[in-house]
Design a protein around this motif. Structure first.
Motif, PDB file in Angstrom:
ATOM      1  N   ARG A 304     -34.165  -6.271  29.609  1.00  0.00           N
ATOM      2  CA  ARG A 304     -33.044  -7.016  29.030  1.00  0.00           C
ATOM      3  C   ARG A 304     -33.443  -8.457  28.720  1.00  0.00           C
ATOM      4  N   GLY A 305     -34.300  -9.023  29.573  1.00  0.00           N
ATOM      5  CA  GLY A 305     -34.759 -10.380  29.327  1.00  0.00           C
ATOM      6  C   GLY A 305     -35.536 -10.500  28.036  1.00  0.00           C
ATOM      7  N   LEU A 306     -36.415  -9.532  27.783  1.00  0.00           N
ATOM      8  CA  LEU A 306     -37.191  -9.535  26.542  1.00  0.00           C
ATOM      9  C   LEU A 306     -36.287  -9.330  25.335  1.00  0.00           C
ATOM     10  N   ARG A 307     -35.283  -8.477  25.479  1.00  0.00           N
ATOM     11  CA  ARG A 307     -34.331  -8.268  24.386  1.00  0.00           C
ATOM     12  C   ARG A 307     -33.582  -9.559  24.076  1.00  0.00           C
ATOM     13  N   ALA A 308     -33.142 -10.248  25.118  1.00  0.00           N
ATOM     14  CA  ALA A 308     -32.414 -11.503  24.924  1.00  0.00           C
ATOM     15  C   ALA A 308     -33.320 -12.561  24.287  1.00  0.00           C
ATOM     16  N   TYR A 309     -34.572 -12.599  24.707  1.00  0.00           N
ATOM     17  CA  TYR A 309     -35.532 -13.552  24.134  1.00  0.00           C
ATOM     18  C   TYR A 309     -35.746 -13.267  22.655  1.00  0.00           C
ATOM     19  N   ALA A 310     -35.912 -11.990  22.305  1.00  0.00           N
ATOM     20  CA  ALA A 310     -36.120 -11.617  20.906  1.00  0.00           C
ATOM     21  C   ALA A 310     -34.901 -11.982  20.058  1.00  0.00           C
ATOM     22  N   LEU A 311     -33.713 -11.761  20.604  1.00  0.00           N
ATOM     23  CA  LEU A 311     -32.497 -12.119  19.875  1.00  0.00           C
ATOM     24  C   LEU A 311     -32.427 -13.628  19.655  1.00  0.00           C
ATOM     25  N   LEU A 312     -32.700 -14.407  20.693  1.00  0.00           N
ATOM     26  CA  LEU A 312     -32.663 -15.863  20.567  1.00  0.00           C
ATOM     27  C   LEU A 312     -33.662 -16.353  19.531  1.00  0.00           C
ATOM     28  N   GLN A 313     -34.876 -15.809  19.579  1.00  0.00           N
ATOM     29  CA  GLN A 313     -35.883 -16.223  18.601  1.00  0.00           C
ATOM     30  C   GLN A 313     -35.458 -15.845  17.183  1.00  0.00           C
ATOM     31  N   HIS A 314     -34.868 -14.659  17.034  1.00  0.00           N
ATOM     32  CA  HIS A 314     -34.427 -14.262  15.692  1.00  0.00           C
ATOM     33  C   HIS A 314     -33.343 -15.202  15.170  1.00  0.00           C
ATOM     34  N   LEU A 315     -32.431 -15.624  16.016  1.00  0.00           N
ATOM     35  CA  LEU A 315     -31.389 -16.563  15.593  1.00  0.00           C
ATOM     36  C   LEU A 315     -32.008 -17.897  15.165  1.00  0.00           C
ATOM     37  N   ILE A 316     -33.031 -18.321  15.880  1.00  0.00           N
ATOM     38  CA  ILE A 316     -33.726 -19.565  15.519  1.00  0.00           C
ATOM     39  C   ILE A 316     -34.434 -19.401  14.168  1.00  0.00           C
ATOM     40  N   TYR A 317     -35.102 -18.271  13.966  1.00  0.00           N
ATOM     41  CA  TYR A 317     -35.778 -18.024  12.689  1.00  0.00           C
ATOM     42  C   TYR A 317     -34.765 -17.969  11.538  1.00  0.00           C
ATOM     43  N   SER A 318     -33.607 -17.378  11.800  1.00  0.00           N
ATOM     44  CA  SER A 318     -32.582 -17.276  10.756  1.00  0.00           C
ATOM     45  C   SER A 318     -32.065 -18.649  10.371  1.00  0.00           C
ATOM     46  N   GLY A 319     -31.813 -19.493  11.379  1.00  0.00           N
ATOM     47  CA  GLY A 319     -31.368 -20.857  11.091  1.00  0.00           C
ATOM     48  C   GLY A 319     -32.414 -21.644  10.326  1.00  0.00           C
ATOM     49  N   ALA A 320     -33.678 -21.487  10.731  1.00  0.00           N
ATOM     50  CA  ALA A 320     -34.771 -22.176  10.034  1.00  0.00           C
ATOM     51  C   ALA A 320     -34.904 -21.667   8.601  1.00  0.00           C
ATOM     52  N   THR A 321     -34.670 -20.382   8.401  1.00  0.00           N
ATOM     53  CA  THR A 321     -34.751 -19.811   7.048  1.00  0.00           C
ATOM     54  C   THR A 321     -33.668 -20.386   6.147  1.00  0.00           C
ATOM     55  N   LEU A 322     -32.442 -20.469   6.647  1.00  0.00           N
ATOM     56  CA  LEU A 322     -31.358 -21.058   5.847  1.00  0.00           C
ATOM     57  C   LEU A 322     -31.683 -22.504   5.483  1.00  0.00           C
ATOM     58  N   ALA A 323     -32.211 -23.266   6.455  1.00  0.00           N
ATOM     59  CA  ALA A 323     -32.585 -24.650   6.179  1.00  0.00           C
ATOM     60  C   ALA A 323     -33.685 -24.715   5.123  1.00  0.00           C
ATOM     61  N   LEU A 324     -34.652 -23.797   5.210  1.00  0.00           N
ATOM     62  CA  LEU A 324     -35.746 -23.767   4.237  1.00  0.00           C
ATOM     63  C   LEU A 324     -35.233 -23.444   2.844  1.00  0.00           C
ATOM     64  N   LEU A 325     -34.368 -22.447   2.731  1.00  0.00           N
ATOM     65  CA  LEU A 325     -33.851 -22.044   1.422  1.00  0.00           C
ATOM     66  C   LEU A 325     -33.014 -23.151   0.789  1.00  0.00           C
ATOM     67  N   TRP A 326     -32.257 -23.842   1.605  1.00  0.00           N
ATOM     68  CA  TRP A 326     -31.389 -24.897   1.079  1.00  0.00           C
ATOM     69  C   TRP A 326     -32.172 -26.159   0.705  1.00  0.00           C
ATOM     70  N   ASN A 327     -33.324 -26.372   1.321  1.00  0.00           N
ATOM     71  CA  ASN A 327     -34.080 -27.610   1.087  1.00  0.00           C
ATOM     72  C   ASN A 327     -35.398 -27.381   0.365  1.00  0.00           C
ATOM     73  N   ALA A 328     -35.628 -26.167  -0.108  1.00  0.00           N
ATOM     74  CA  ALA A 328     -36.913 -25.838  -0.719  1.00  0.00           C
ATOM     75  C   ALA A 328     -37.216 -26.702  -1.934  1.00  0.00           C
ATOM     76  N   ALA A 329     -36.191 -27.069  -2.687  1.00  0.00           N
ATOM     77  CA  ALA A 329     -36.410 -27.851  -3.909  1.00  0.00           C
ATOM     78  C   ALA A 329     -36.996 -29.231  -3.614  1.00  0.00           C
ATOM     79  N   GLN A 330     -36.765 -29.749  -2.409  1.00  0.00           N
ATOM     80  CA  GLN A 330     -37.284 -31.073  -2.038  1.00  0.00           C
ATOM     81  C   GLN A 330     -38.652 -30.991  -1.371  1.00  0.00           C
ATOM     82  N   MET A 331     -39.198 -29.785  -1.242  1.00  0.00           N
ATOM     83  CA  MET A 331     -40.476 -29.605  -0.557  1.00  0.00           C
ATOM     84  C   MET A 331     -41.581 -29.294  -1.559  1.00  0.00           C
ATOM     85  N   SER A 332     -42.797 -29.697  -1.211  1.00  0.00           N
ATOM     86  CA  SER A 332     -43.944 -29.330  -2.041  1.00  0.00           C
ATOM     87  C   SER A 332     -44.277 -27.853  -1.818  1.00  0.00           C
ATOM     88  N   TYR A 333     -45.085 -27.297  -2.727  1.00  0.00           N
ATOM     89  CA  TYR A 333     -45.469 -25.891  -2.582  1.00  0.00           C
ATOM     90  C   TYR A 333     -46.249 -25.679  -1.284  1.00  0.00           C
TER      91      TYR A 333
END
Length: 414
Positions: A304-333
């Motif tokens: 259960r601990g590993l499952r909870a860790y994987a879920l937490l990491q996925h939520l972090i990756y999802s938040g980072a992805t939204l930030a990346l998609l919204w700010n991609a135009a201001q970033m270099s390639y």
């Protein structure tokens, strides 16, 4: 910003609503590992889209400009502001999508890309977000006929986004048949058929928005009350790693080409009927299909601990992805490429954690070390947050993977 990117928050809210209802009503539609596997494939698809060039518009726009005199002579004058024009564009796009989708099920090289969307052995709104990350860039061919009616690129893009967004809601098991809709539109009922691996359901119902194409071209199948859908693919992936998901069929074809002694098969198996394998390659590497009479979903045991860790990491990756998609135009390639690489690495390792892979413990430590190397490359404020995330994750992971010996969760099977 694309319509699909703008729709992402709506998609996620809808998933959370269906998940809450699933837990409240006890439907059993969601498993953590399968849902994260599907969402990870969707995230990988969106972020890799930032750093790869789609050939459709690269080819379509110059050809459209070349044919401009023909459009002026004929009198084609499409407008994105005209609602009827947009409706006609969606109908025309969906017609092309039907044939692209149908060929994706019938030819090996096209199935290799589309297969990703069908690998989930559950069927819920996360399945809709399970998308491939590009594969070979050959799907654009099917939209070239739209040049014949002078459809401009902006209408092509908008119609494609509408077609894709519409398909989100049909990936649910809890919307019943609505008879009049079944004749015209793709619905949850007739799309459940499309995702099923039962013999009677395989390779049916290809439409994106309109089911009329399937009725016209003989590929329609109604959902039967006495034949419950069994979801997934006949040769299962058995992993929640999104990279493995994207490479599954390409890897199988490459191995077949390597092992067969026939040069003709080596050259042509990529374009043969889906599932075709040279006889000598199949004998050397048999890949059994699912036993549908005794079907069990892939559901490895992890704590259960590993499952909870994987879920937490996925939520972090999802938040980072939204930030990346919204700010991609201001970033270099280069910045986009680095961010995509780090996120992709996280998604892959997280999938292996959910698989219970024996090397997942060391792979996660390596991922955190790689992320630590990126700390000097970000702003001062972000570097502090990133370093804190890495340290906390490393401590928790070390405890869960190398010290704690919590009991594993039970296997869920049908």
């Amino acid at each position: 910003m694309s319509l699909v990117t703008l729709a992402i928050p709506f998609f996620l809210i809808s998933v959370l609503v269906e998940l809450a209802l699933d837990r409240w009503r006890g439907w059993g539609l969601y498993r953590l590992n399968d849902a994260i596997g599907s969402l990870s494939a969707g995230v990988l698809s969106r972020i890799t889209g930032l750093v790869r060039t789609g050939l459709l518009l690269v080819i379509y726009i110059p050809l459209y400009q070349l044919l401009q005199p023909y459009y002026e002579t004929v009198g084609f004058n499409w407008s994105l502001d005209n609602g009827w024009h947009l409706l006609l564009a969606v109908v025309a796009y969906d017609f092309c999508y039907y044939w692209k989708h149908r060929i994706a099920h019938e030819i090996n090289i096209f199935w290799a890309d589309h297969l990703v969307h069908h690998q989930s052995e559950d069927y819920n709104l996360t399945t809709a977000l399970r998308q491939p990350s590009g594969g070979l860039p050959i799907g654009w061919i099917f939209y070239m006929p739209l040049l014949l009616i002078g459809l401009p690129a902006e209408l092509l893009i908008t119609a494609g986004a509408i077609d894709l967004i519409y398909q989100f809601w049909v990936h649910t098991q809890k919307f019943p048949k609505v008879r009049w809709m079944e004749w015209i539109f793709v619905t949850p009922s007739n799309h459940r058929v499309h995702h099923a691996q039962n013999k009677v359901y395989v390779d049916r119902n290809y439409g994106g928005v309109f089911i009329i194409w399937d009725r016209l071209f003989g590929s329609y199948q109604e959902e039967l009350e006495d034949e419950p859908c069994i979801y997934g693919v006949r040769k299962p992936l058995n992993s929640f790693d999104p990279l493995a998901a994207n490479l599954q069929h390409y890897k199988r074809m490459a191995l077949d080409a390597w092992h067969t002694k026939s040069w003709w098969d080596r050259l042509t198996l990529w374009f043969r009927r889906t599932g075709y394998r040279p006889a000598d390659a199949e004998a050397a590497m048999p890949v059994p299909s699912c036993d549908l009479d005794n079907f069990q979903r892939f559901d490895p045991q992890i704590s259960r601990g590993l499952r909870a860790y994987a879920l937490l990491q996925h939520l972090i990756y999802s938040g980072a992805t939204l930030a990346l998609l919204w700010n991609a135009a201001q970033m270099s390639y280069g910045q986009q490429l680095a961010a995509v690489a780090l996120l992709a690495c996280g998604l892959i390792v997280n999938g292996r954690i959910l698989d219970g892979h024996r090397l997942a413990g060391y792979a996660e430590l390596a991922r955190l070390a790689l992320t630590l190397a990126a700390v000097p490359l970000v702003s001062a404020g972000l570097s502090i947050a990133l370093a804190g995330y890495i340290l906390l994750s490393a401590l928790i992971w070390w405890w869960l993977a190398f010290i704690d010996k919590e009991d594993t969760v039970a296997v869920v099977s049908d």
